[in-house]
Write a protein that holds these residues in place. Sequence first.
Motif, PDB file in Angstrom:
ATOM      1  N   LEU A  37       0.829  -1.203   0.000  1.00  0.00           N
ATOM      2  CA  LEU A  37       0.000   0.000   0.000  1.00  0.00           C
ATOM      3  C   LEU A  37       0.864   1.255   0.000  1.00  0.00           C
ATOM      4  O   LEU A  37       1.834   1.348   0.759  1.00  0.00           O
ATOM      5  CB  LEU A  37      -0.912   0.008   1.223  1.00  0.00           C
ATOM      6  CG  LEU A  37      -1.636  -1.301   1.574  1.00  0.00           C
ATOM      7  CD1 LEU A  37      -2.465  -1.116   2.847  1.00  0.00           C
ATOM      8  CD2 LEU A  37      -2.495  -1.773   0.423  1.00  0.00           C
ATOM      9  N   SER A  38       0.501   2.229  -0.830  1.00  0.00           N
ATOM     10  CA  SER A  38       1.244   3.485  -0.882  1.00  0.00           C
ATOM     11  C   SER A  38       0.358   4.588  -1.440  1.00  0.00           C
ATOM     12  O   SER A  38      -0.665   4.322  -2.094  1.00  0.00           O
ATOM     13  CB  SER A  38       2.492   3.352  -1.771  1.00  0.00           C
ATOM     14  OG  SER A  38       2.123   3.211  -3.128  1.00  0.00           O
ATOM     15  N   SER A  78      -6.161   7.635  10.422  1.00  0.00           N
ATOM     16  CA  SER A  78      -6.985   6.673   9.690  1.00  0.00           C
ATOM     17  C   SER A  78      -8.458   6.858  10.036  1.00  0.00           C
ATOM     18  O   SER A  78      -8.816   7.151  11.184  1.00  0.00           O
ATOM     19  CB  SER A  78      -6.545   5.245  10.020  1.00  0.00           C
ATOM     20  OG  SER A  78      -6.648   5.018  11.423  1.00  0.00           O
ATOM     21  N   THR A  79      -9.309   6.704   9.022  1.00  0.00           N
ATOM     22  CA  THR A  79     -10.751   6.844   9.227  1.00  0.00           C
ATOM     23  C   THR A  79     -11.490   5.543   8.924  1.00  0.00           C
ATOM     24  O   THR A  79     -12.378   5.148   9.657  1.00  0.00           O
ATOM     25  CB  THR A  79     -11.326   7.977   8.364  1.00  0.00           C
ATOM     26  OG1 THR A  79     -10.953   7.752   6.990  1.00  0.00           O
ATOM     27  CG2 THR A  79     -10.798   9.328   8.824  1.00  0.00           C
ATOM     28  N   ASN A  80     -11.125   4.876   7.841  1.00  0.00           N
ATOM     29  CA  ASN A  80     -11.750   3.596   7.506  1.00  0.00           C
ATOM     30  C   ASN A  80     -10.906   2.850   6.481  1.00  0.00           C
ATOM     31  O   ASN A  80      -9.939   3.393   5.941  1.00  0.00           O
ATOM     32  CB  ASN A  80     -13.190   3.777   7.004  1.00  0.00           C
ATOM     33  CG  ASN A  80     -13.300   4.828   5.926  1.00  0.00           C
ATOM     34  OD1 ASN A  80     -12.656   4.736   4.891  1.00  0.00           O
ATOM     35  ND2 ASN A  80     -14.109   5.856   6.163  1.00  0.00           N
ATOM     36  N   ALA A 155      -9.147  -5.718  -7.844  1.00  0.00           N
ATOM     37  CA  ALA A 155      -9.644  -5.302  -6.531  1.00  0.00           C
ATOM     38  C   ALA A 155      -8.475  -4.739  -5.739  1.00  0.00           C
ATOM     39  O   ALA A 155      -7.346  -5.218  -5.861  1.00  0.00           O
ATOM     40  CB  ALA A 155     -10.274  -6.483  -5.793  1.00  0.00           C
ATOM     41  N   TYR A 156      -8.740  -3.725  -4.930  1.00  0.00           N
ATOM     42  CA  TYR A 156      -7.647  -3.121  -4.172  1.00  0.00           C
ATOM     43  C   TYR A 156      -8.056  -2.853  -2.733  1.00  0.00           C
ATOM     44  O   TYR A 156      -9.236  -2.705  -2.403  1.00  0.00           O
ATOM     45  CB  TYR A 156      -7.148  -1.834  -4.835  1.00  0.00           C
ATOM     46  CG  TYR A 156      -8.174  -0.747  -5.076  1.00  0.00           C
ATOM     47  CD1 TYR A 156      -8.423   0.239  -4.136  1.00  0.00           C
ATOM     48  CD2 TYR A 156      -8.884  -0.693  -6.281  1.00  0.00           C
ATOM     49  CE1 TYR A 156      -9.340   1.247  -4.368  1.00  0.00           C
ATOM     50  CE2 TYR A 156      -9.809   0.308  -6.525  1.00  0.00           C
ATOM     51  CZ  TYR A 156     -10.034   1.284  -5.573  1.00  0.00           C
ATOM     52  OH  TYR A 156     -10.955   2.291  -5.802  1.00  0.00           O
ATOM     53  N   PHE A 157      -7.040  -2.856  -1.869  1.00  0.00           N
ATOM     54  CA  PHE A 157      -7.233  -2.527  -0.453  1.00  0.00           C
ATOM     55  C   PHE A 157      -6.906  -1.063  -0.279  1.00  0.00           C
ATOM     56  O   PHE A 157      -5.855  -0.597  -0.720  1.00  0.00           O
ATOM     57  CB  PHE A 157      -6.334  -3.394   0.431  1.00  0.00           C
ATOM     58  CG  PHE A 157      -6.764  -3.393   1.866  1.00  0.00           C
ATOM     59  CD1 PHE A 157      -7.555  -4.413   2.357  1.00  0.00           C
ATOM     60  CD2 PHE A 157      -6.389  -2.361   2.719  1.00  0.00           C
ATOM     61  CE1 PHE A 157      -7.971  -4.415   3.686  1.00  0.00           C
ATOM     62  CE2 PHE A 157      -6.804  -2.349   4.048  1.00  0.00           C
ATOM     63  CZ  PHE A 157      -7.600  -3.376   4.536  1.00  0.00           C
ATOM     64  N   ASN A 158      -7.805  -0.330   0.382  1.00  0.00           N
ATOM     65  CA  ASN A 158      -7.654   1.117   0.502  1.00  0.00           C
ATOM     66  C   ASN A 158      -7.810   1.540   1.957  1.00  0.00           C
ATOM     67  O   ASN A 158      -8.753   1.122   2.636  1.00  0.00           O
ATOM     68  CB  ASN A 158      -8.734   1.803  -0.347  1.00  0.00           C
ATOM     69  CG  ASN A 158      -8.366   3.213  -0.763  1.00  0.00           C
ATOM     70  OD1 ASN A 158      -7.229   3.637  -0.615  1.00  0.00           O
ATOM     71  ND2 ASN A 158      -9.327   3.939  -1.291  1.00  0.00           N
ATOM     72  N   ILE A 159      -6.848   2.333   2.447  1.00  0.00           N
ATOM     73  CA  ILE A 159      -6.949   2.924   3.779  1.00  0.00           C
ATOM     74  C   ILE A 159      -7.195   4.419   3.611  1.00  0.00           C
ATOM     75  O   ILE A 159      -6.388   5.134   3.019  1.00  0.00           O
ATOM     76  CB  ILE A 159      -5.686   2.676   4.614  1.00  0.00           C
ATOM     77  CG1 ILE A 159      -5.477   1.171   4.827  1.00  0.00           C
ATOM     78  CG2 ILE A 159      -5.793   3.390   5.966  1.00  0.00           C
ATOM     79  CD1 ILE A 159      -4.229   0.818   5.622  1.00  0.00           C
ATOM     80  N   GLY A 166     -10.535  10.203   0.270  1.00  0.00           N
ATOM     81  CA  GLY A 166     -10.772   9.216  -0.777  1.00  0.00           C
ATOM     82  C   GLY A 166      -9.814   8.045  -0.732  1.00  0.00           C
ATOM     83  O   GLY A 166      -9.977   7.074  -1.462  1.00  0.00           O
ATOM     84  N   GLY A 167      -8.823   8.132   0.159  1.00  0.00           N
ATOM     85  CA  GLY A 167      -7.833   7.071   0.302  1.00  0.00           C
ATOM     86  C   GLY A 167      -6.429   7.632   0.355  1.00  0.00           C
ATOM     87  O   GLY A 167      -6.020   8.339  -0.565  1.00  0.00           O
TER      88      GLY A 167
END
Length: 202
Positions: A37-38, A78-80, A155-159, A166-167
Amino acid sequence: MLTTLSKTLIALALVSSALSAGATVQTAPAHVYTAQLSGASEEPPNASPGRGSATVGFDIGTHTLTIDVSFSGLLGNSTNAHIHCCTALPEQGTAGVATMTPSFTGFPSGVTSGTYHHVFDTSLASTWNNGFVNSHGGIAGAEAALLAALDNGQAYFNIHSSFATGGEIRGFLQPVPEPGELAMLAVGMPLLLALARRRRRD
């Protein structure tokens, strides 16, 4: 200096040695996917120094989705976090949220670094974003769509964070070779080694 071929042969030799020594290769209980993740992977990219890694195990047969994440260095709190699915092209663009909203149960909130582990039951509606389930004709359709997207890099993982709602950091999930595939590579080791020796002699 070791060439790429030499490094590959060494790695395969280690697998082959383990197998010949009687080491057992366990059958993975699920398809496994990983992502780095970046901020540079976001759309559009951002300047966050944050980094993270995500490992996702998905088994339709047992309806389990296992999430393991670590992250650090976020510019915002972090929010979600979610898995987004499904982009039109592999490793490109954006997509809606597939998993539960507003965030994964218990995902660290209000921090710039953290770790997370949770196992979800994908037969439950609460694991999913209602819109994703409805657009795929129900939970079974949602499971099938997510599996196909994971297999194809869509599909991607988003923090998400207060810095980038928006990520802040994301990464496209990619399949990890199954143990059986590694075993097949090991079986082919003698041929690869013979070819490498022949190339050195020629």
